[in-house]
Design a protein around this motif. Structure first.
Motif, PDB file in Angstrom:
ATOM      1  N   LEU A  53     -10.010  41.588  39.284  1.00  0.00           N
ATOM      2  CA  LEU A  53      -9.449  40.087  38.981  1.00  0.00           C
ATOM      3  C   LEU A  53      -9.115  39.613  37.689  1.00  0.00           C
ATOM      4  CD1 LEU A  53      -8.831  37.278  40.544  1.00  0.00           C
ATOM      5  CD2 LEU A  53     -11.351  36.537  40.365  1.00  0.00           C
ATOM      6  N   GLY A  54     -10.135  40.156  36.857  1.00  0.00           N
ATOM      7  CA  GLY A  54      -9.987  40.180  35.368  1.00  0.00           C
ATOM      8  C   GLY A  54      -8.822  40.748  34.955  1.00  0.00           C
ATOM      9  N   PHE A  55      -8.780  42.120  35.278  1.00  0.00           N
ATOM     10  CA  PHE A  55      -7.649  42.918  34.903  1.00  0.00           C
ATOM     11  C   PHE A  55      -6.282  42.377  35.289  1.00  0.00           C
ATOM     12  CE2 PHE A  55      -4.901  46.535  35.479  1.00  0.00           C
ATOM     13  CZ  PHE A  55      -4.881  47.162  34.217  1.00  0.00           C
ATOM     14  N   SER A  56      -6.285  41.860  36.523  1.00  0.00           N
ATOM     15  CA  SER A  56      -5.065  41.024  37.084  1.00  0.00           C
ATOM     16  C   SER A  56      -4.726  39.820  36.309  1.00  0.00           C
ATOM     17  CB  SER A  56      -5.027  40.674  38.516  1.00  0.00           C
ATOM     18  OG  SER A  56      -5.316  41.850  39.208  1.00  0.00           O
ATOM     19  N   ASN A  57      -5.595  39.153  35.931  1.00  0.00           N
ATOM     20  CA  ASN A  57      -5.450  37.949  35.066  1.00  0.00           C
ATOM     21  C   ASN A  57      -4.885  38.406  33.407  1.00  0.00           C
ATOM     22  OD1 ASN A  57      -5.813  35.300  36.031  1.00  0.00           O
ATOM     23  ND2 ASN A  57      -7.892  36.055  36.728  1.00  0.00           N
ATOM     24  N   ILE A  58      -5.506  39.329  32.872  1.00  0.00           N
ATOM     25  CA  ILE A  58      -5.019  39.950  31.884  1.00  0.00           C
ATOM     26  C   ILE A  58      -3.502  40.384  31.957  1.00  0.00           C
ATOM     27  CG2 ILE A  58      -5.366  41.664  29.850  1.00  0.00           C
ATOM     28  CD1 ILE A  58      -7.197  39.457  29.810  1.00  0.00           C
ATOM     29  N   LEU A  59      -3.142  41.061  33.037  1.00  0.00           N
ATOM     30  CA  LEU A  59      -1.944  41.599  33.184  1.00  0.00           C
ATOM     31  C   LEU A  59      -0.902  40.524  33.489  1.00  0.00           C
ATOM     32  CD1 LEU A  59      -0.106  44.234  33.553  1.00  0.00           C
ATOM     33  CD2 LEU A  59      -0.611  43.907  36.120  1.00  0.00           C
ATOM     34  N   ALA A  60      -1.532  39.419  34.124  1.00  0.00           N
ATOM     35  CA  ALA A  60      -0.656  37.973  34.317  1.00  0.00           C
ATOM     36  C   ALA A  60      -0.506  37.419  32.914  1.00  0.00           C
ATOM     37  CB  ALA A  60      -1.354  37.066  35.162  1.00  0.00           C
ATOM     38  N   PHE A  61      -1.446  37.520  31.948  1.00  0.00           N
ATOM     39  CA  PHE A  61      -1.317  36.977  30.639  1.00  0.00           C
ATOM     40  C   PHE A  61      -0.124  37.760  30.089  1.00  0.00           C
ATOM     41  CE2 PHE A  61      -2.307  38.091  26.174  1.00  0.00           C
ATOM     42  CZ  PHE A  61      -2.071  36.921  25.680  1.00  0.00           C
ATOM     43  N   ILE A  62      -0.009  39.070  30.094  1.00  0.00           N
ATOM     44  CA  ILE A  62       0.869  39.862  29.401  1.00  0.00           C
ATOM     45  C   ILE A  62       2.321  39.554  30.116  1.00  0.00           C
ATOM     46  CG2 ILE A  62       1.693  42.319  29.032  1.00  0.00           C
ATOM     47  CD1 ILE A  62      -0.914  42.899  29.074  1.00  0.00           C
ATOM     48  N   ILE A  63       2.477  39.550  31.395  1.00  0.00           N
ATOM     49  CA  ILE A  63       3.538  39.096  32.012  1.00  0.00           C
ATOM     50  C   ILE A  63       4.261  37.666  31.633  1.00  0.00           C
ATOM     51  CG2 ILE A  63       4.704  38.730  34.160  1.00  0.00           C
ATOM     52  CD1 ILE A  63       2.983  40.878  35.299  1.00  0.00           C
ATOM     53  N   ASN A  64       3.381  36.598  31.592  1.00  0.00           N
ATOM     54  CA  ASN A  64       3.650  35.385  31.229  1.00  0.00           C
ATOM     55  C   ASN A  64       4.204  35.287  29.800  1.00  0.00           C
ATOM     56  OD1 ASN A  64       3.478  34.545  34.137  1.00  0.00           O
ATOM     57  ND2 ASN A  64       1.419  34.003  33.554  1.00  0.00           N
ATOM     58  N   THR A  65       3.678  35.982  29.157  1.00  0.00           N
ATOM     59  CA  THR A  65       4.004  36.217  27.627  1.00  0.00           C
ATOM     60  C   THR A  65       5.178  36.537  27.462  1.00  0.00           C
ATOM     61  OG1 THR A  65       1.531  36.351  26.835  1.00  0.00           O
ATOM     62  CG2 THR A  65       3.047  36.574  25.247  1.00  0.00           C
ATOM     63  N   ILE A  66       5.552  37.718  28.135  1.00  0.00           N
ATOM     64  CA  ILE A  66       6.969  38.129  28.027  1.00  0.00           C
ATOM     65  C   ILE A  66       7.946  37.317  28.535  1.00  0.00           C
ATOM     66  CG2 ILE A  66       8.262  40.187  28.937  1.00  0.00           C
ATOM     67  CD1 ILE A  66       5.998  41.961  28.799  1.00  0.00           C
ATOM     68  N   LEU A  67       7.647  36.623  29.648  1.00  0.00           N
ATOM     69  CA  LEU A  67       8.651  35.719  30.073  1.00  0.00           C
ATOM     70  C   LEU A  67       8.662  34.384  29.238  1.00  0.00           C
ATOM     71  CD1 LEU A  67       7.738  35.832  33.990  1.00  0.00           C
ATOM     72  CD2 LEU A  67       9.789  36.888  32.745  1.00  0.00           C
ATOM     73  N   LEU A  68       7.676  34.060  28.751  1.00  0.00           N
ATOM     74  CA  LEU A  68       7.701  32.906  27.937  1.00  0.00           C
ATOM     75  C   LEU A  68       8.334  33.209  26.566  1.00  0.00           C
ATOM     76  CD1 LEU A  68       6.882  29.779  27.755  1.00  0.00           C
ATOM     77  CD2 LEU A  68       4.803  30.883  26.688  1.00  0.00           C
ATOM     78  N   ASN A  69       8.100  34.465  26.040  1.00  0.00           N
ATOM     79  CA  ASN A  69       8.879  34.887  24.974  1.00  0.00           C
ATOM     80  C   ASN A  69      10.315  34.832  25.128  1.00  0.00           C
ATOM     81  OD1 ASN A  69       9.578  35.830  22.493  1.00  0.00           O
ATOM     82  ND2 ASN A  69       9.032  37.986  22.951  1.00  0.00           N
ATOM     83  N   LYS A  70      10.827  35.142  26.208  1.00  0.00           N
ATOM     84  CA  LYS A  70      12.346  35.264  26.700  1.00  0.00           C
ATOM     85  C   LYS A  70      12.765  33.908  26.751  1.00  0.00           C
ATOM     86  CE  LYS A  70      13.528  36.288  30.828  1.00  0.00           C
ATOM     87  NZ  LYS A  70      13.593  37.167  32.181  1.00  0.00           N
ATOM     88  N   THR A  71      12.141  32.879  27.084  1.00  0.00           N
ATOM     89  CA  THR A  71      12.784  31.409  27.067  1.00  0.00           C
ATOM     90  C   THR A  71      12.613  30.927  25.728  1.00  0.00           C
ATOM     91  OG1 THR A  71      10.354  30.599  27.780  1.00  0.00           O
ATOM     92  CG2 THR A  71      11.806  30.988  29.490  1.00  0.00           C
ATOM     93  N   TRP A  72      11.503  31.096  24.783  1.00  0.00           N
ATOM     94  CA  TRP A  72      11.734  30.639  23.545  1.00  0.00           C
ATOM     95  C   TRP A  72      12.853  31.380  22.889  1.00  0.00           C
ATOM     96  CZ3 TRP A  72       5.818  31.702  22.068  1.00  0.00           C
ATOM     97  CH2 TRP A  72       5.172  30.700  22.622  1.00  0.00           C
ATOM     98  N   ASN A  73      13.221  32.527  23.075  1.00  0.00           N
ATOM     99  CA  ASN A  73      14.268  33.235  22.419  1.00  0.00           C
ATOM    100  C   ASN A  73      15.865  32.615  22.911  1.00  0.00           C
ATOM    101  OD1 ASN A  73      12.812  34.930  20.739  1.00  0.00           O
ATOM    102  ND2 ASN A  73      13.005  36.822  22.409  1.00  0.00           N
ATOM    103  N   SER A  74      15.714  31.725  23.715  1.00  0.00           N
ATOM    104  CA  SER A  74      16.943  31.291  24.403  1.00  0.00           C
ATOM    105  C   SER A  74      17.307  30.032  23.324  1.00  0.00           C
ATOM    106  CB  SER A  74      16.794  31.017  25.798  1.00  0.00           C
ATOM    107  OG  SER A  74      16.000  30.116  26.101  1.00  0.00           O
ATOM    108  N   PHE A  75      16.166  29.335  22.899  1.00  0.00           N
ATOM    109  CA  PHE A  75      16.653  28.127  22.053  1.00  0.00           C
ATOM    110  C   PHE A  75      17.480  28.441  20.740  1.00  0.00           C
ATOM    111  CE2 PHE A  75      12.666  26.685  24.553  1.00  0.00           C
ATOM    112  CZ  PHE A  75      13.384  25.830  25.145  1.00  0.00           C
TER     113      PHE A  75
END
Length: 127
Positions: free
Chosen positions: A105-127
């Motif tokens: 569960l902890g490892f999956s949350n850390i992986l979710a953190f990495i995935i969401n950070t990459i996706l959030l980075n993609k939306t920040w770059n679109s501005f």
């Protein structure tokens, strides 16, 4: 390289986040009712701290999921915080089946953190 990582990782991490949020809220309720009273982490801090901490983190995690696309930054922070908490709990427990579940569960949350950070980075770059 980032393009390869984006293609390998799943794009939706809400299932892991929901299970983590519900588990944190459930633990808070169980601690409040006195059904969990002998745990190694209760010797680190008093039970009141763990009740409040797990309830606040669980509710924030659930709120960020329910308020989905507007609370992406909160989702990223809650994934990191909950993942770190679950991994710490997994290494603090004696080795048994529950330890393996908490670790994943902890490892999956850390992986979710990495995935969401990459996706959030993609939306920040679109501005």
């Amino acid at each position: 390289m980032i393009r390869i990582i984006r293609n390998l990782m799943p794009q939706d991490t809400r299932a892991v986040e929901l299970s983590s949020a519900v588990t944190l809220i459930s633990i808070s309720i169980l601690l409040f009712l006195g059904l969990i009273n002998d745990h190694p982490l209760l010797y680190v801090r008093p039970i009141e701290f763990w009740i409040l901490f797990s309830c606040v983190i669980g509710v924030l995690h659930l709120y960020s999921l329910l308020n989905y696309p507007n609370s992406e930054l909160i989702r990223v922070m809650m994934c990191w915080l909950a993942g770190s908490l679950w991994l710490w709990v997994a290494f603090a427990l004696p080795f048994e089946f529950a330890t393996i579940v908490v670790f994943f569960l902890g490892f999956s949350n850390i992986l979710a953190f990495i995935i969401n950070t990459i996706l959030l980075n993609k939306t920040w770059n679109s501005f």
